[in-house]
Motif scaffolding. Structure first.
Motif, PDB file in Angstrom:
ATOM      1  N   PRO A 131       0.816  -1.277   0.179  1.00 11.95           N
ATOM      2  CA  PRO A 131       0.182  -0.196  -0.117  1.00 11.95           C
ATOM      3  C   PRO A 131       0.890   1.281   0.016  1.00 11.95           C
ATOM      4  N   ALA A 132       0.565   2.176  -0.746  1.00 13.40           N
ATOM      5  CA  ALA A 132       1.514   3.593  -0.859  1.00 13.40           C
ATOM      6  C   ALA A 132       0.988   4.189   0.485  1.00 13.40           C
ATOM      7  N   PRO A 144      -3.500   7.443  -0.767  1.00 19.45           N
ATOM      8  CA  PRO A 144      -2.813   6.805   0.249  1.00 19.45           C
ATOM      9  C   PRO A 144      -3.543   5.451   0.402  1.00 19.45           C
ATOM     10  N   GLY A 145      -2.542   4.158   0.476  1.00 21.13           N
ATOM     11  CA  GLY A 145      -3.115   2.912   0.637  1.00 21.13           C
ATOM     12  C   GLY A 145      -3.344   2.274  -0.708  1.00 21.13           C
ATOM     13  N   THR A 146      -3.272   3.034  -1.990  1.00 16.27           N
ATOM     14  CA  THR A 146      -3.445   2.409  -3.012  1.00 16.27           C
ATOM     15  C   THR A 146      -2.236   1.511  -3.285  1.00 16.27           C
ATOM     16  N   GLU A 147      -2.515   0.168  -3.977  1.00 22.50           N
ATOM     17  CA  GLU A 147      -1.369  -0.741  -4.017  1.00 22.50           C
ATOM     18  C   GLU A 147      -0.259  -0.366  -5.162  1.00 22.50           C
ATOM     19  N   GLN A 171       0.230   0.255  -9.884  1.00 16.48           N
ATOM     20  CA  GLN A 171      -0.203  -1.496 -10.037  1.00 16.48           C
ATOM     21  C   GLN A 171      -0.388  -1.540 -11.294  1.00 16.48           C
ATOM     22  N   ASP A 172      -1.108  -0.851 -11.901  1.00 19.10           N
ATOM     23  CA  ASP A 172      -1.682  -1.298 -13.313  1.00 19.10           C
ATOM     24  C   ASP A 172      -0.551  -1.317 -14.444  1.00 19.10           C
ATOM     25  N   ILE A 173       0.422  -0.585 -14.110  1.00 16.08           N
ATOM     26  CA  ILE A 173       1.687  -0.422 -14.995  1.00 16.08           C
ATOM     27  C   ILE A 173       2.726  -1.731 -14.684  1.00 16.08           C
TER      28      ILE A 173
END
Length: 284
Positions: A131-132, A144-147, A171-173
């Motif tokens: 998690p960011a 914040p908390g996005t993977e 994450q998607d990249i």
């Protein structure tokens, strides 16, 4: 208390291993070595705003140091604006203002990455999704908390460790390549292969001191000077696609910039004369 114990374990290490992370005979005082260890945890996103850092008593036990040394380390963190110390509530990481950045032209950077790949080799030391934290989220302009994908690498020049790299990618990249890919190809090339059209970068360049954790990777003594570079890379749509922190050994890496004096515009000043020479080869 449970959260504090968890922070102590993550930041200071176990009692049996903690002493090996400090260099009592080195030129850097013990309190500053501890300051660097905790500061790097904060900058790396492992300790985020609101998290407790080890108390004076915890640091005394984990590192085998005096209470005075532990207190001085925490006070230095507070003086640097990284934590706030509150009686009865402990020492917590606080939100820090953004560091003033130096704009870096992307011109010449893509070519230098190719040259870097030919003359050096990189090894992935760690690769996983996390998690960011606040700092990483701010750099990548996500919640914040996005993977995000986190990778730690060491780059070697003629077999000698030259740089320590920590990268964060959305994450998607990041899902479009894996650890094996990163072991064999520059990250910039993997981003392009994933369809990212890299357009610009903004970076800060500063000096720091090697803590004992990085010292083991770069084969440098704890307390040795290092060049620190932080860079945010954006695509053509101005989306941040990579945040990287690199620590360089100054004996194996240096920056060079050509400049010329402008005197015909009423206000004499220096200006750069083009893209950076090959001696400045940014990591990917």
């Amino acid at each position: 208390m449970a959260r504090q114990a968890e922070a102590v374990k993550d930041t200071a290490g176990t009692a049996n291993g903690a002493h090996g992370r400090l260099n009592p005979s080195g030129p850097v005082p013990l309190y500053h070595q501890i300051f660097l260890i905790i500061r790097n945890k904060i900058y790396g996103g492992e300790l985020t705003p609101g998290d407790l850092v080890p108390s004076e008593q915890d640091l005394t036990f984990e590192f085998g140091i005096s209470r005075i040394t532990a207190k001085r380390a925490l006070n230095e963190l507070a003086d640097a604006g990284l934590v706030i110390r509150e009686r009865g509530r402990g020492t917590r990481v606080i939100q820090r203002p953004p560091v003033p950045a130096v704009t870096s032209s992307i011109e010449g950077w893509l070519e230098n990455i190719s040259l870097m790949g030919l003359s050096t080799e990189a090894e992935v030391l760690d690769f996983h999704y996390v998690p960011a934290g606040e700092d990483i989220a701010a750099a990548l302009e996500i919640d914040p908390g996005t993977e995000v994908q986190k990778a730690v690498r060491v780059r070697r020049l003629d077999g000698q460790p030259m740089s320590y790299l920590v990268t964060f990618v959305p994450q998607d990249i990041g899902s479009k390549y894996d650890r094996d890919d990163l072991n064999t190809k520059p990250l910039l090339h993997l981003l392009e292969r994933a369809g990212v059209d890299v357009a610009s970068a903004r970076q800060t360049i500063s000096a720091t001191i090697c803590d004992s954790e990085v010292a083991g990777v770069l084969e440098s003594p704890a307390g040795a000077p290092l060049i620190e570079v932080r860079r945010v890379v954006r695509d053509r749509n101005d989306r941040p696609v990579e945040y990287i922190r690199v620590l360089y050994r100054p004996d194996l890496y240096h920056f060079e910039m050509s400049m010329r004096r402008i005197t015909d515009e009423g206000d004499p000043h220096w200006t750069t004369t083009g893209s950076a020479p090959v001696t400045d080869r940014p990591d990917d």
